[in-house]
Scaffold this active site. Sequence first.
Site, PDB file in Angstrom:
ATOM      1  N   GLU A 172     -16.009 -14.705  27.409  1.00 16.60           N
ATOM      2  CA  GLU A 172     -17.384 -14.934  26.747  1.00 16.60           C
ATOM      3  C   GLU A 172     -18.341 -15.313  27.967  1.00 16.60           C
ATOM      4  O   GLU A 172     -18.202 -16.209  28.870  1.00 16.60           O
ATOM      5  CB  GLU A 172     -17.409 -16.279  25.925  1.00 16.60           C
ATOM      6  N   LYS A 219     -15.411 -24.971  31.480  1.00 15.50           N
ATOM      7  CA  LYS A 219     -16.847 -24.245  31.762  1.00 15.50           C
ATOM      8  C   LYS A 219     -17.854 -25.458  31.496  1.00 15.50           C
ATOM      9  O   LYS A 219     -18.662 -25.741  32.407  1.00 15.50           O
ATOM     10  CB  LYS A 219     -17.170 -23.075  30.972  1.00 15.50           C
ATOM     11  N   ARG A 247      -1.685 -21.259  29.353  1.00 15.79           N
ATOM     12  CA  ARG A 247      -2.583 -21.320  30.310  1.00 15.79           C
ATOM     13  C   ARG A 247      -2.249 -22.166  31.571  1.00 15.79           C
ATOM     14  O   ARG A 247      -1.200 -22.938  31.573  1.00 15.79           O
ATOM     15  CB  ARG A 247      -3.851 -22.573  29.905  1.00 15.79           C
TER      16      ARG A 247
HETATM   17  P1  ATP Z   1     -12.822 -22.155  29.515  1.00 23.51           P
HETATM   18  O1  ATP Z   1     -12.017 -23.484  28.851  1.00 23.51           O
HETATM   19  O2  ATP Z   1     -12.893 -22.119  30.877  1.00 23.51           O
HETATM   20  O3  ATP Z   1     -14.246 -22.283  28.721  1.00 23.51           O
HETATM   21  P2  ATP Z   1     -12.381 -20.149  27.881  1.00 23.51           P
HETATM   22  O4  ATP Z   1     -11.059 -19.791  27.237  1.00 23.51           O
HETATM   23  O5  ATP Z   1     -13.320 -20.537  26.759  1.00 23.51           O
HETATM   24  O6  ATP Z   1     -12.176 -20.638  29.153  1.00 23.51           O
HETATM   25  P3  ATP Z   1     -13.160 -17.503  27.586  1.00 23.51           P
HETATM   26  O7  ATP Z   1     -14.283 -16.583  28.428  1.00 23.51           O
HETATM   27  O8  ATP Z   1     -12.804 -17.342  26.345  1.00 23.51           O
HETATM   28  O9  ATP Z   1     -13.071 -18.875  28.241  1.00 23.51           O
HETATM   29  O10 ATP Z   1     -11.759 -16.780  28.431  1.00 23.51           O
HETATM   30  C1  ATP Z   1     -11.547 -15.430  28.429  1.00 23.51           C
HETATM   31  C2  ATP Z   1      -9.983 -15.319  28.378  1.00 23.51           C
HETATM   32  O11 ATP Z   1      -9.533 -16.073  29.515  1.00 23.51           O
HETATM   33  C3  ATP Z   1      -9.205 -16.054  27.191  1.00 23.51           C
HETATM   34  O12 ATP Z   1      -8.392 -14.905  26.880  1.00 23.51           O
HETATM   35  C4  ATP Z   1      -8.789 -16.995  27.759  1.00 23.51           C
HETATM   36  O13 ATP Z   1      -7.672 -17.344  27.042  1.00 23.51           O
HETATM   37  C5  ATP Z   1      -8.252 -16.710  29.058  1.00 23.51           C
HETATM   38  N1  ATP Z   1      -8.274 -18.029  29.916  1.00 23.51           N
HETATM   39  C6  ATP Z   1      -9.130 -18.980  30.061  1.00 23.51           C
HETATM   40  N2  ATP Z   1      -8.714 -20.113  30.807  1.00 23.51           N
HETATM   41  C7  ATP Z   1      -7.557 -19.915  31.218  1.00 23.51           C
HETATM   42  C8  ATP Z   1      -6.638 -20.395  31.914  1.00 23.51           C
HETATM   43  N3  ATP Z   1      -6.626 -21.647  32.199  1.00 23.51           N
HETATM   44  N4  ATP Z   1      -4.960 -19.863  32.063  1.00 23.51           N
HETATM   45  C9  ATP Z   1      -4.959 -18.599  31.315  1.00 23.51           C
HETATM   46  N5  ATP Z   1      -5.929 -17.771  30.890  1.00 23.51           N
HETATM   47  C10 ATP Z   1      -7.183 -18.492  30.608  1.00 23.51           C
HETATM   48 MG    MG Z   2     -12.717 -19.106  25.028  1.00 20.15          MG
END
Ligand code: ATP
Ligand code: MG
Length: 563
Positions: A34, A278, A268
């Site tokens: 996102e 974020k 994760r």
């Molecule tokens: P954050 O928790 O930092 O806001 P998010 O999951 O909301 O991260 P997205 O932009 O939705 O951020 O993430 C894009 C992709 O990266 C998703 O498929 C998410 O599952 C993966 N992702 C995010 N953080 C991790 C992590 N710590 N380890 C593995 N994959 C991750």
């Molecule tokens: Mg997300």
Amino acid sequence: MAKAPNPNHFIRAISSNDLKNGKHDYIYTRFPPEPNGYLHLGHAKSICLNFGLAADLGGKCNLRFDDTNPEKESLEYMEAIRDSVAWLGFEWDKLCYASDYYDHLYGFALELIDKGLAYVDDLNAEQMREYRGSLTEAGKDSPSRDRAPAESRDLFERMRAGEFKEGEYTLRAKIDMASPNISMRDPIIYRIRYAHHYRAGDKWCIYPMYDFTHCISDALEGITHSLCTLEFQDNRELYDWFLANITLTENLLGEKGKAMPKQIEFGRSNLEYTVASKRKLIQLVNEGHVNGWDDPRLTTLVGLRRRGYTPASIRNFCADIGVTKKDSTIDMAVLENAIRQDLEASAKRAFGVLNPLKLVITNYPEDQSETFTVKNHPKDESMGTREIPFGREVYIEQDDFMLDPPSKFFRLGPGREVRLRYGYAVTCDEVIQDDAGNVVELRCSYDPLSAKGKTADGRKIKGIIHWVSAANAVDAEVRVYDRLYTEPNPGAAEDFISLINPDSLQVFPNAKLEPSLAEANAEDRFQFERVGYFCFDRVDSSEQKLIMNRTVSLRDTWAKVGK
Ligand code: ATP
Ligand code: MG
């Protein structure tokens, strides 16, 4: 395209099976961020997994922006994410945006309404929470649940036309308010938002929810394996429900009758001594605890890049941590070892003195100078040699001198002898101190017969120190970074700001570097012998002022400190 990370994980096994038994003709994945912040190391894991798997099995991978929250998203974030994925070394098949599918999504919502599988609800947010039930209690049907499809369609079209206020109506899927899986209790699929979208502009005042958007975007793109993190496990049932209930005879690639994408969850990975959420990163940046998203102490990809991490080191790190069905916490040493390994092999050696102390060689003639030819890398001949100038005055590291050294201190002290690496042996004859007692200059004599690591009388010189010729030195500011936090898991703390390491940035404003650094390329990386690995700071360096970042120390200094 970059090399794929660790190919032996359970998702690879599932995917190659699907190829073998003919479920899919090829593997198609996507990385779906996102655009609401910058990417961090956790995202790199997902990027390497998605792009790596596709590359490994001869498939394709899209970069898709899951952009359905207009208030939080921006062009700045989108561009930064796109650039970071490219920097990591991956090439997407298509650059996609969920917002480009808004018309399709709207059409599918109408289809669900017409089939009696979605309804417009007038419960407000608070009522909806009450009706939802809990883990132990079934939910209750909304009074709108039996609204006739024609009436829902009319209301939904008017929602789109902007006839209602935010929150007045929502569109919900009609599934099962008693489902043990709360995600299935008539989830919202559209809400009213009068917000400008960085890409769709003001065309829409209703926006689709993530769960509805994500699975349909996957199906439209012909994705075969939709990889996501564990928190989406409960959403999988909903993912499948939406795809089972819409009619998609042909995807955007023109493929007909293709098997629907399959969601697979993985764990994760979070790194110790960092925060990755974020929301927390935004707070660190906005409140000025760090200098922007690309602060070299952050584990954002832009921060790591500025710190001197190479794309290969991050890909190797992701391969090292692997892909499993469990969340994991990774020791900082794993990341640091990945960059050390890369730089040990690829960084040019150089001399840099962080905290200079002038050393004058009194028996070296003032009008004399010479150069030593030195290898750029001790093991890699192909990296060539360079000339380092030497003269009567050199700078050494303040730490390499002690007024009253213990016997095991093999560096310089009054009356002691040490070798200037690649050069001569020098003996400290006189120490000049200022009024406050600080050592400001050393006066030494050198042994002209001690070049090339030998001495004429065969005496051994234990201490070898680095140095830079004063007449040719390049001035620089050197920034040395340490962990941003004093605790391994700051994210779990109530007040993660109070756990910031006050010594996470140390600045050496008067560093002296060997002259070859003045001609170096901005992307070059160096090992300053005995000091650590360094790169130019991409942001603050200028023609007038050279700024260098320490990427990592030569050895893990935290291993001894313990956890
Ligand atoms: P954050 O928790 O930092 O806001 P998010 O999951 O909301 O991260 P997205 O932009 O939705 O951020 O993430 C894009 C992709 O990266 C998703 O498929 C998410 O599952 C993966 N992702 C995010 N953080 C991790 C992590 N710590 N380890 C593995 N994959 C991750
Ligand atoms: Mg997300």
